[in-house]
Design an enzyme around this catalytic site. Structure first.
Site, PDB file in Angstrom:
ATOM      1  N   ASP A 118     -51.960 -11.848 -19.047  1.00 29.21           N
ATOM      2  CA  ASP A 118     -52.734 -13.046 -19.582  1.00 29.21           C
ATOM      3  C   ASP A 118     -53.473 -12.964 -20.814  1.00 29.21           C
ATOM      4  O   ASP A 118     -53.371 -13.986 -21.804  1.00 29.21           O
ATOM      5  CB  ASP A 118     -53.662 -13.496 -18.384  1.00 29.21           C
ATOM      6  CG  ASP A 118     -54.571 -12.309 -17.906  1.00 29.21           C
ATOM      7  OD1 ASP A 118     -54.180 -11.089 -18.211  1.00 29.21           O
ATOM      8  OD2 ASP A 118     -55.387 -12.522 -17.320  1.00 29.21           O
ATOM      9  N   ASP A 174     -49.159  -7.057 -11.727  1.00 34.72           N
ATOM     10  CA  ASP A 174     -50.044  -7.935 -10.634  1.00 34.72           C
ATOM     11  C   ASP A 174     -49.360  -9.164 -10.347  1.00 34.72           C
ATOM     12  O   ASP A 174     -49.693  -9.785  -9.375  1.00 34.72           O
ATOM     13  CB  ASP A 174     -51.364  -8.192 -11.635  1.00 34.72           C
ATOM     14  CG  ASP A 174     -52.037  -6.997 -12.082  1.00 34.72           C
ATOM     15  OD1 ASP A 174     -51.762  -5.853 -11.383  1.00 34.72           O
ATOM     16  OD2 ASP A 174     -52.957  -7.309 -13.039  1.00 34.72           O
ATOM     17  N   ARG A 230     -60.918 -11.559 -31.041  1.00 37.01           N
ATOM     18  CA  ARG A 230     -62.176 -11.234 -30.565  1.00 37.01           C
ATOM     19  C   ARG A 230     -62.288  -9.612 -30.792  1.00 37.01           C
ATOM     20  O   ARG A 230     -62.535  -8.904 -30.028  1.00 37.01           O
ATOM     21  CB  ARG A 230     -62.333 -11.657 -29.189  1.00 37.01           C
ATOM     22  CG  ARG A 230     -63.723 -11.874 -28.948  1.00 37.01           C
ATOM     23  CD  ARG A 230     -63.830 -12.747 -27.634  1.00 37.01           C
ATOM     24  NE  ARG A 230     -65.338 -12.627 -27.301  1.00 37.01           N
ATOM     25  CZ  ARG A 230     -65.974 -11.880 -26.761  1.00 37.01           C
ATOM     26  NH1 ARG A 230     -65.301 -10.682 -25.994  1.00 37.01           N
ATOM     27  NH2 ARG A 230     -67.231 -11.993 -26.633  1.00 37.01           N
ATOM     28  N   GLY A 262     -52.089  -3.709 -20.226  1.00 40.13           N
ATOM     29  CA  GLY A 262     -51.355  -2.364 -19.356  1.00 40.13           C
ATOM     30  C   GLY A 262     -49.708  -2.584 -19.458  1.00 40.13           C
ATOM     31  O   GLY A 262     -49.288  -3.403 -19.352  1.00 40.13           O
ATOM     32  N   THR A 307     -46.517  -8.170 -16.186  1.00 37.73           N
ATOM     33  CA  THR A 307     -47.707  -7.198 -15.384  1.00 37.73           C
ATOM     34  C   THR A 307     -46.991  -7.148 -14.075  1.00 37.73           C
ATOM     35  O   THR A 307     -46.188  -7.822 -13.464  1.00 37.73           O
ATOM     36  CB  THR A 307     -48.897  -8.256 -15.370  1.00 37.73           C
ATOM     37  OG1 THR A 307     -49.694  -7.770 -14.510  1.00 37.73           O
ATOM     38  CG2 THR A 307     -48.568  -9.938 -14.758  1.00 37.73           C
ATOM     39  N   ARG A 309     -55.580  -6.373  -9.843  1.00 41.91           N
ATOM     40  CA  ARG A 309     -56.801  -7.157 -10.392  1.00 41.91           C
ATOM     41  C   ARG A 309     -57.227  -8.099  -9.430  1.00 41.91           C
ATOM     42  O   ARG A 309     -57.557  -7.908  -8.295  1.00 41.91           O
ATOM     43  CB  ARG A 309     -56.347  -7.639 -11.753  1.00 41.91           C
ATOM     44  CG  ARG A 309     -57.625  -7.880 -12.460  1.00 41.91           C
ATOM     45  CD  ARG A 309     -57.654  -7.619 -13.899  1.00 41.91           C
ATOM     46  NE  ARG A 309     -56.651  -6.942 -14.727  1.00 41.91           N
ATOM     47  CZ  ARG A 309     -57.019  -6.095 -15.691  1.00 41.91           C
ATOM     48  NH1 ARG A 309     -58.140  -5.308 -15.528  1.00 41.91           N
ATOM     49  NH2 ARG A 309     -56.194  -5.533 -16.336  1.00 41.91           N
ATOM     50  N   ASP A 338     -49.515 -12.167 -11.603  1.00 38.32           N
ATOM     51  CA  ASP A 338     -50.695 -13.309 -11.318  1.00 38.32           C
ATOM     52  C   ASP A 338     -50.807 -14.230 -12.745  1.00 38.32           C
ATOM     53  O   ASP A 338     -51.495 -15.086 -12.933  1.00 38.32           O
ATOM     54  CB  ASP A 338     -52.148 -12.566 -11.688  1.00 38.32           C
ATOM     55  CG  ASP A 338     -52.372 -11.741 -12.763  1.00 38.32           C
ATOM     56  OD1 ASP A 338     -51.428 -11.418 -13.501  1.00 38.32           O
ATOM     57  OD2 ASP A 338     -53.717 -11.300 -12.826  1.00 38.32           O
TER      58      ASP A 338
HETATM   59  O1  F6P Z   1     -53.129  -5.480 -15.004  1.00 37.00           O
HETATM   60  C1  F6P Z   1     -52.625  -4.417 -14.653  1.00 37.00           C
HETATM   61  C2  F6P Z   1     -53.405  -3.488 -14.178  1.00 37.00           C
HETATM   62  O2  F6P Z   1     -52.899  -2.374 -13.568  1.00 37.00           O
HETATM   63  C3  F6P Z   1     -54.462  -3.957 -12.932  1.00 37.00           C
HETATM   64  O3  F6P Z   1     -53.642  -4.098 -11.706  1.00 37.00           O
HETATM   65  C4  F6P Z   1     -55.588  -3.002 -13.057  1.00 37.00           C
HETATM   66  O4  F6P Z   1     -56.681  -3.432 -12.657  1.00 37.00           O
HETATM   67  C5  F6P Z   1     -55.750  -2.640 -14.558  1.00 37.00           C
HETATM   68  O5  F6P Z   1     -54.272  -2.974 -15.016  1.00 37.00           O
HETATM   69  C6  F6P Z   1     -55.954  -1.293 -14.681  1.00 37.00           C
HETATM   70  O6  F6P Z   1     -56.026  -1.152 -16.353  1.00 37.00           O
HETATM   71  P1  F6P Z   1     -56.292   0.282 -17.043  1.00 37.00           P
HETATM   72  O7  F6P Z   1     -54.830   0.869 -17.162  1.00 37.00           O
HETATM   73  O8  F6P Z   1     -56.838  -0.207 -18.102  1.00 37.00           O
HETATM   74  O9  F6P Z   1     -57.009   1.307 -16.088  1.00 37.00           O
END
Ligand code: F6P
Length: 389
Positions: free
Chosen positions: A137, A167, A100, A27, A165, A211, A169
């Site tokens: 990650d 997040d 993968r 993301g 990120t 997340r 995390d």
């Molecule tokens: O990891 C970043 C994040 O924005 C998370 O907070 C969220 O769950 C996810 O990506 C959303 O991903 P996408 O852009 O695929 O909807």
């Protein structure tokens, strides 16, 4: 018998560097363009060429999808004025993991192939001696796997990870860029909800991303003075939240603001999943609506839900995230120059250091429940869904 030298300390002759590649995966997060800009400028100062790979590694794994080319030469003008822009000029994806890679057979069944060697070969064909992989990650796990494959197959390419990120995390780095921007935006949004919540005497439930970690919810929620915050680290019982709201009502404060992390779940219950995606992480979302409906029932009050979602990822990075992105980008180039591989650039205030990729991707960094931030929240009387404040 001596044990093999760890990947991250193996010296590679960086005198041979002529061209490096940058990839942004997973993301997007505000600050990615700052990394690209700093890495490119620092590389040029050393006389190295820089290419950017489009959409993670897709630009070199499926070049036929890119009529204008799956890579971009990052010239001085290509990175001029991009440091303050959100997103990534290279594009990104959280699909098609090359280690993968999903293949759909004629009977519709999906199998996975490790295409690492092919990817390393393609980097070799492009004359690339070092790769900077900027990601969360997932992308850093891919970088680690590529590094091991390179060592086992004699591909002479250095691989440096840069953590990103919203997040926050990722382990082994105090912070990731994107997080500060997300928290600032969430905090400003929550501030705005206070006046409308108070005017109508409503419960406003705000769902934020993050997340499986509650960093954004806790940081923005406490900064804005939310009355309850629900995070994945603490399974919740909404009766505690309802009781907190009733107590506020009884004291004359007829409104409440509740912040819910998308990964929060009730005691004994599951996270709320929007979509299961083949070959990618599941999409979380929808818990805010559930919490609002349940709190409406438990308190008899009118409730509304706001989902901040991707607004947290868009827009310009804050000055903190811009600077962190620039510092990470330049530090990645210094790591290449020092001949390092298999490492991630990490923030360890007041400096930036290098940690083995394997350690950074080992486990997720969750909100420590005994951290001073959490204790501050408790001291402020915020309900975390596990007891009365
Ligand atoms: O990891 C970043 C994040 O924005 C998370 O907070 C969220 O769950 C996810 O990506 C959303 O991903 P996408 O852009 O695929 O909807």
């Amino acid at each position: 018998m001596t044990s093999p030298e760890p990947l991250h300390s193996r010296a590679i002759d960086s005198g041979k560097i002529e061209r490096i590649a940058i990839s942004t995966g997973g993301g997007d997060a505000p600050g990615l363009n700052a990394v690209i800009r700093a890495a490119t400028r620092a590389a040029h100062r050393r006389g190295w060429e820089v290419i950017g790979i489009r959409d993670g590694f897709n630009g070199i794994m499926a070049p036929e999808e890119y009529p204008a080319g799956g890579t971009i030469t990052l010239t001085e003008s290509a990175v001029r004025g991009i440091g303050h822009l959100g997103g990534t000029i290279l594009g990104t994806t959280n699909r098609g993991n090359p280690t993968r890679f999903p293949i759909t057979d004629s009977n519709g069944s999906v199998r996975y192939e490790d295409r690492s060697v092919e990817l390393l070969d393609r980097l070799g064909d492009l004359g690339v001696q070092a790769l900077i992989s900027v990601g969360g990650d997932g992308s850093l796990g891919i970088a680690h796997h590529l590094c091991e494959t390179a060592a086992n197959t004699n591909h002479a390419v250095q691989i440096i990870g840069v953590p990103k990120t919203i997040d926050n995390d990722l382990d082994k780095t105090t912070s990731t860029f994107g997080f500060d921007t997300a928290v600032s935006f969430a905090s400003e949004s929550i501030d705005r909800l206070f006046t409308t919540a108070e005017s109508h005497g409503r419960i406003m439930v705000v769902e934020v991303m993050g997340r499986y970690a509650g960093w954004i919810a806790v940081s923005a929620g406490i900064a804005s003075g939310a009355h309850a915050i629900l995070i994945p680290e603490i399974p919740y019982d909404l009766e505690w939240v309802a009781q907190t709201i009733r107590t506020r009502d009884a004291s004359g404060a007829k409104y409440s603001v509740v912040v819910v992390a998308e990964g929060a779940a009730p005691i004994g219950g599951e996270m709320t999943v929007l979509e299961h995606v083949e070959g990618a992480a599941k999409r979380l979302g929808g818990v805010g609506e559930k919490v609002a409906a349940a709190l409406g029932q438990l308190t008899g009050k009118e409730t509304r839900t706001v989902v901040l979602g991707h607004l947290l990822r868009g827009g310009s990075p804050t000055a903190f995230d811009r600077l962190l992105g620039l510092r990470f980008g330049a530090a990645a180039i210094r790591a290449i120059e020092e001949g390092r591989t298999g490492i991630m650039v990490a923030l360890a205030p007041p400096t930036v250091e290098y940690v083995p990729l394997i350690e950074a991707t080992h486990r997720q960094k969750l909100v420590p429940l005994d951290s001073d931030t959490m204790l501050t929240g408790r001291d402020l009387g915020i309900c975390f869904g596990d007891q009365l404040p």
